[in-house]
Design a protein around this motif. Structure first.
Motif, PDB file in Angstrom:
ATOM      1  N   GLN A   1       1.003  -0.710   0.258  1.00 49.00           N
ATOM      2  CA  GLN A   1       0.042   0.373   0.125  1.00 49.00           C
ATOM      3  C   GLN A   1       0.856   1.692  -0.134  1.00 49.00           C
ATOM      4  O   GLN A   1       0.577   2.317  -0.027  1.00 49.00           O
ATOM      5  CB  GLN A   1      -1.049   0.091   1.392  1.00 49.00           C
ATOM      6  N   LEU A   2       1.821   1.297   0.510  1.00 50.30           N
ATOM      7  CA  LEU A   2       2.758   2.453   1.116  1.00 50.30           C
ATOM      8  C   LEU A   2       3.773   2.888  -0.878  1.00 50.30           C
ATOM      9  O   LEU A   2       3.980   4.408  -0.566  1.00 50.30           O
ATOM     10  CB  LEU A   2       4.116   1.926   1.838  1.00 50.30           C
ATOM     11  N   VAL A   3       4.028   1.892  -1.089  1.00 51.23           N
ATOM     12  CA  VAL A   3       4.935   2.051  -2.552  1.00 51.23           C
ATOM     13  C   VAL A   3       4.240   1.625  -3.535  1.00 51.23           C
ATOM     14  O   VAL A   3       4.673   2.803  -4.534  1.00 51.23           O
ATOM     15  CB  VAL A   3       5.879   0.396  -2.521  1.00 51.23           C
TER      16      VAL A   3
ATOM     17  N   LYS B   1      10.636   3.835  -4.783  1.00 50.87           N
ATOM     18  CA  LYS B   1      11.990   3.823  -5.180  1.00 50.87           C
ATOM     19  C   LYS B   1      13.226   3.747  -3.483  1.00 50.87           C
ATOM     20  O   LYS B   1      14.197   2.630  -4.008  1.00 50.87           O
ATOM     21  CB  LYS B   1      12.289   5.624  -5.611  1.00 50.87           C
TER      22      LYS B   1
ATOM     23  N   SER C   1       1.165   3.460  -3.598  1.00 45.11           N
ATOM     24  CA  SER C   1       0.872   4.908  -4.362  1.00 45.11           C
ATOM     25  C   SER C   1       1.623   5.645  -4.302  1.00 45.11           C
ATOM     26  O   SER C   1       1.263   7.076  -4.310  1.00 45.11           O
ATOM     27  CB  SER C   1      -0.214   4.769  -2.750  1.00 45.11           C
ATOM     28  N   ASP C   2       2.957   5.557  -4.651  1.00 39.55           N
ATOM     29  CA  ASP C   2       4.289   6.454  -3.480  1.00 39.55           C
ATOM     30  C   ASP C   2       5.720   5.847  -4.323  1.00 39.55           C
ATOM     31  O   ASP C   2       5.550   5.711  -3.906  1.00 39.55           O
ATOM     32  CB  ASP C   2       3.902   6.851  -2.644  1.00 39.55           C
ATOM     33  N   SER C   3       6.022   6.535  -5.647  1.00 40.09           N
ATOM     34  CA  SER C   3       7.145   6.248  -6.178  1.00 40.09           C
ATOM     35  C   SER C   3       8.561   6.801  -5.221  1.00 40.09           C
ATOM     36  O   SER C   3       9.298   6.132  -5.738  1.00 40.09           O
ATOM     37  CB  SER C   3       7.159   7.117  -7.623  1.00 40.09           C
ATOM     38  N   GLU C   4       8.378   7.657  -4.679  1.00 42.12           N
ATOM     39  CA  GLU C   4       9.765   7.509  -3.818  1.00 42.12           C
ATOM     40  C   GLU C   4       9.839   6.148  -2.689  1.00 42.12           C
ATOM     41  O   GLU C   4      10.044   6.211  -2.387  1.00 42.12           O
ATOM     42  CB  GLU C   4       9.630   9.159  -2.819  1.00 42.12           C
ATOM     43  N   ASN C   5       8.598   6.100  -2.007  1.00 38.31           N
ATOM     44  CA  ASN C   5       8.626   5.170  -1.519  1.00 38.31           C
ATOM     45  C   ASN C   5       9.496   3.792  -2.235  1.00 38.31           C
ATOM     46  O   ASN C   5       9.641   2.454  -1.887  1.00 38.31           O
ATOM     47  CB  ASN C   5       7.821   4.505  -0.584  1.00 38.31           C
TER      48      ASN C   5
END
Ligand SMILES: Nc1ncnc2c1ncn2[C@@H]1O[C@H](COP(=O)(O)OP(=O)(O)OP(=O)(O)O)[C@@H](O)[C@H]1O
Ligand SMILES: [Mg+2]
Length: 199
Positions: free
Chosen positions: A72-74, A82, A76-80
């Motif tokens: 869920q964290l990664v 990475k 939804s968020d490309s920085e995560n």
């Protein structure tokens, strides 16, 4: 010299089917998928880094990684995403290299690196030859739907989120076509092994 064969291909084309057969024929297999799960077991360095980066929330009470929460964290968020890759990829690569080097000391003619993302991760430098397992797009879609209980649309979405079969095929030293029966696939593998004097 021990040959290292890199085995790869797109989703549900038959990589595991071919690697199981090579294993049955006596060749040791380094399994990148298995390694990616092993490097995040409790106590491993990558596991500690995941906790530092994403916090206790991505772990269950028994210290097991909660893949769903991490997902869920990664996703939804490309920085995560990475950050996750920067932790995971070096850990996986180091363990793959360790296992290959260890097996190179054995008396086997060939060892196999089964890595679905071999080409995406640029693991070609680890292997002598790249074998790409392909199947016709219709068969790939059907087998993926059936195995994972997906709708046609869901299966199609998974396939198109990844590198195409065409692209991988162009990067292969040897192509195994798993569109028809398993026997026919085994026959192609045996023929290649015989031609390469690996059997
Ligand atoms: N020649 C074949 N005939 C019929 N079914 C097959 C054949 N080859 C593979 N299958 C089935 O198709 C599905 C996908 O095969 P397999 O698991 O070997 O692919 P894979 O490339 O390893 O998939 P993944 O990318 O998910 O790891 C499985 O359910 C398998 O049993
Ligand atoms: Mg597989």
């Amino acid at each position: 010299m021990v040959q290292v064969l890199g085995l790869t291909g797109s989703i549900a084309t038959g990589k595991s089917t071919v690697s199981q057969y090579l294993r049955k024929l006596g060749f040791p297999v380094v399994d990148a998928d298995l390694i990616s799960r092993e490097v995040v077991k409790p106590g491993m360095i990558a596991t500690q880094k995941l906790r530092q980066t994403f916090g206790d929330q991505v772990f269950d009470n028994n210290d097991e990684l909660n893949r769903k929460k991490l997902g869920q964290l990664v996703f939804s968020d490309s920085e995560n995403m990475k950050k996750l890759n920067e932790i995971m990829q070096p850990a996986i690569k180091t363990e793959i290299i360790r296992q290959i080097e260890k097996l190179k000391k054995s008396s086997k003619k060939m060892i196999v690196l089964d890595a679905p993302l071999l080409l995406e991760q640029n693991y070609q430098f680890l292997v002598d030859q790249v074998m790409v397992v392909v199947s016709s797009p219709t068969v790939q879609l059907q087998r993926l739907q059936q195995r994972d209980g997906l709708s046609r649309k869901e299966a199609q979405a998974r396939i198109s989120s990844q590198w195409s079969q065409k692209k991988k095929r162009l990067m292969a030293d040897v192509v195994i076509d798993n569109s028809t029966s398993i026997e026919e696939t085994h026959r192609q593998v045996l023929k290649w092994l015989d031609n390469s004097k690996l059997r």
